[in-house]
Design an enzyme around this catalytic site. Structure first.
Site, mmCIF file in Angstrom:
data_model
loop_
_atom_site.group_PDB
_atom_site.id
_atom_site.type_symbol
_atom_site.label_atom_id
_atom_site.label_comp_id
_atom_site.label_asym_id
_atom_site.label_seq_id
_atom_site.Cartn_x
_atom_site.Cartn_y
_atom_site.Cartn_z
ATOM 1 N N LYS A 9 -8.648 3.439 8.567
ATOM 2 C CA LYS A 9 -8.439 4.205 7.334
ATOM 3 C C LYS A 9 -9.617 5.156 7.071
ATOM 4 C CE LYS A 9 -5.541 0.565 5.285
ATOM 5 N NZ LYS A 9 -5.226 -0.218 4.058
ATOM 6 N N TYR A 49 3.786 4.564 3.487
ATOM 7 C CA TYR A 49 3.697 3.390 2.604
ATOM 8 C C TYR A 49 4.884 3.320 1.630
ATOM 9 C CZ TYR A 49 -0.932 1.626 4.020
ATOM 10 O OH TYR A 49 -1.986 1.051 4.699
ATOM 11 N N PHE A 57 -0.325 0.301 -7.344
ATOM 12 C CA PHE A 57 -1.419 0.942 -6.602
ATOM 13 C C PHE A 57 -0.939 2.057 -5.676
ATOM 14 C CE2 PHE A 57 -0.259 -3.033 -4.362
ATOM 15 C CZ PHE A 57 0.084 -2.543 -3.109
ATOM 16 N N ARG A 85 -3.845 -8.643 13.001
ATOM 17 C CA ARG A 85 -4.066 -8.995 11.594
ATOM 18 C C ARG A 85 -5.143 -10.074 11.454
ATOM 19 N NH1 ARG A 85 -0.498 -6.652 7.963
ATOM 20 N NH2 ARG A 85 -0.710 -8.310 6.427
ATOM 21 N N THR A 91 -6.020 -8.982 3.326
ATOM 22 C CA THR A 91 -5.980 -7.706 2.597
ATOM 23 C C THR A 91 -7.158 -7.601 1.629
ATOM 24 O OG1 THR A 91 -3.571 -7.894 2.667
ATOM 25 C CG2 THR A 91 -4.497 -6.226 1.182
ATOM 26 N N ARG A 102 -12.458 -6.735 7.847
ATOM 27 C CA ARG A 102 -12.485 -6.518 6.391
ATOM 28 C C ARG A 102 -13.613 -7.298 5.723
ATOM 29 N NH1 ARG A 102 -5.887 -6.496 5.771
ATOM 30 N NH2 ARG A 102 -5.594 -4.234 5.759
ATOM 31 N N ASN A 112 -10.040 -0.982 2.480
ATOM 32 C CA ASN A 112 -10.189 -2.157 3.346
ATOM 33 C C ASN A 112 -10.149 -1.819 4.843
ATOM 34 O OD1 ASN A 112 -7.486 -1.670 3.514
ATOM 35 N ND2 ASN A 112 -6.807 -3.656 2.789
ATOM 36 N N HIS A 115 -5.501 -0.728 8.795
ATOM 37 C CA HIS A 115 -4.108 -1.116 8.574
ATOM 38 C C HIS A 115 -3.581 -1.750 9.846
ATOM 39 C CE1 HIS A 115 0.235 -0.940 7.980
ATOM 40 N NE2 HIS A 115 0.277 -0.480 9.216
ATOM 41 N N GLU A 126 6.711 1.896 12.319
ATOM 42 C CA GLU A 126 5.418 2.564 12.102
ATOM 43 C C GLU A 126 4.958 3.315 13.355
ATOM 44 O OE1 GLU A 126 2.738 -0.474 10.690
ATOM 45 O OE2 GLU A 126 3.743 -0.608 8.743
HETATM 46 P P1 ATP Z 1 -1.991 -2.770 5.438
HETATM 47 O O1 ATP Z 1 -0.501 -2.601 5.177
HETATM 48 O O2 ATP Z 1 -2.810 -1.563 5.012
HETATM 49 O O3 ATP Z 1 -2.284 -3.223 6.818
HETATM 50 P P2 ATP Z 1 -1.864 -5.314 4.229
HETATM 51 O O4 ATP Z 1 -0.574 -5.482 4.979
HETATM 52 O O5 ATP Z 1 -2.936 -6.346 4.400
HETATM 53 O O6 ATP Z 1 -2.535 -3.946 4.541
HETATM 54 P P3 ATP Z 1 -0.282 -4.557 1.950
HETATM 55 O O7 ATP Z 1 0.158 -5.568 0.972
HETATM 56 O O8 ATP Z 1 0.690 -4.005 2.935
HETATM 57 O O9 ATP Z 1 -1.576 -5.147 2.700
HETATM 58 O O10 ATP Z 1 -0.919 -3.364 1.128
HETATM 59 C C1 ATP Z 1 -1.124 -2.108 1.740
HETATM 60 C C2 ATP Z 1 -2.464 -1.571 1.331
HETATM 61 O O11 ATP Z 1 -2.442 -1.269 -0.059
HETATM 62 C C3 ATP Z 1 -3.634 -2.547 1.470
HETATM 63 O O12 ATP Z 1 -4.175 -2.578 2.762
HETATM 64 C C4 ATP Z 1 -4.608 -1.988 0.490
HETATM 65 O O13 ATP Z 1 -5.287 -0.834 1.020
HETATM 66 C C5 ATP Z 1 -3.704 -1.539 -0.634
HETATM 67 N N1 ATP Z 1 -3.527 -2.581 -1.647
HETATM 68 C C6 ATP Z 1 -2.824 -3.734 -1.515
HETATM 69 N N2 ATP Z 1 -2.857 -4.458 -2.647
HETATM 70 C C7 ATP Z 1 -3.612 -3.739 -3.516
HETATM 71 C C8 ATP Z 1 -4.026 -3.930 -4.869
HETATM 72 N N3 ATP Z 1 -3.682 -5.012 -5.543
HETATM 73 N N4 ATP Z 1 -4.784 -2.970 -5.421
HETATM 74 C C9 ATP Z 1 -5.139 -1.854 -4.743
HETATM 75 N N5 ATP Z 1 -4.772 -1.605 -3.474
HETATM 76 C C10 ATP Z 1 -4.017 -2.531 -2.874
HETATM 77 MG MG MG Z 2 0.963 -4.014 4.975
#
Ligand code: ATP
Ligand code: MG
Length: 138
Positions: A9, A49, A57, A85, A91, A102, A112, A115, A126
């Site tokens: 990111k 997304y 968010f 992962r 996350t 992370r 974080n 992705h 994706e």
């Molecule tokens: P990613 O999809 O980026 O790999 P992830 O699968 O661990 O991460 P997701 O739940 O898919 O997490 O959320 C996508 C992204 O949105 C997170 O990586 C983070 O950058 C952001 N995000 C998730 N939850 C929050 C939150 N509560 N507040 C702010 N940003 C968030």
């Molecule tokens: Mg995700």
């Protein structure tokens, strides 16, 4: 063998830790099959997304994801989705296991660093969002 989509990111690129992140993937046996650097438009980030479009968010996340260049990769290996992962960590970096990307580098739940796809169906979607078959090495 499985493939997954990985994104370093904008915060990871900005921190100049592309090499550290790629080293972690390679040292765990993941092989890079495609790689590009790109700055997402706001629209591209929203499309990527879209699954989160109703989350509070979403606006902030898509602003962040389009705020600077990212590194987009296809990683291949045994159990690549889960392994990626695991290397990334949870996350929320505060809950991420010690020694994960992370845990070591993230500065907030949003910022974080990386992705990773979360399931075979999302990985396929994706990967196709960013790469044509011709861009992915056999
Ligand atoms: P990613 O999809 O980026 O790999 P992830 O699968 O661990 O991460 P997701 O739940 O898919 O997490 O959320 C996508 C992204 O949105 C997170 O990586 C983070 O950058 C952001 N995000 C998730 N939850 C929050 C939150 N509560 N507040 C702010 N940003 C968030
Ligand atoms: Mg995700």
């Amino acid at each position: 063998m499985e493939q997954t989509l990985s994104i370093i990111k904008p915060d990871g690129v900005q921190k100049n830790i592309i090499g550290d992140i790629i080293r972690r993937f390679e040292s765990e046996g993941l092989v890079i099959k495609a790689l590009t650097m790109h700055q997402l438009t706001k629209g591209e980030a929203q499309g990527f997304y879209a699954v989160h479009k109703d989350r509070p968010f979403f606006e902030s996340l898509t602003d962040f994801m389009s705020s600077g260049p990212v590194v987009i990769m296809v990683l291949q290996g045994i159990d690549a989705i889960h392994l990626n992962r695991k290397i990334m960590g949870a996350t929320n970096f505060k809950e991420a296991e010690e020694g994960t990307i992370r845990s070591d580098h993230a500065s907030s739940i949003e910022h974080n660093i990386v992705h990773g796809s979360d399931a075979p169906e999302t990985a396929a979607w994706e990967i196709a969002y960013f790469f044509s078959n011709l861009d992915i090495m056999a």
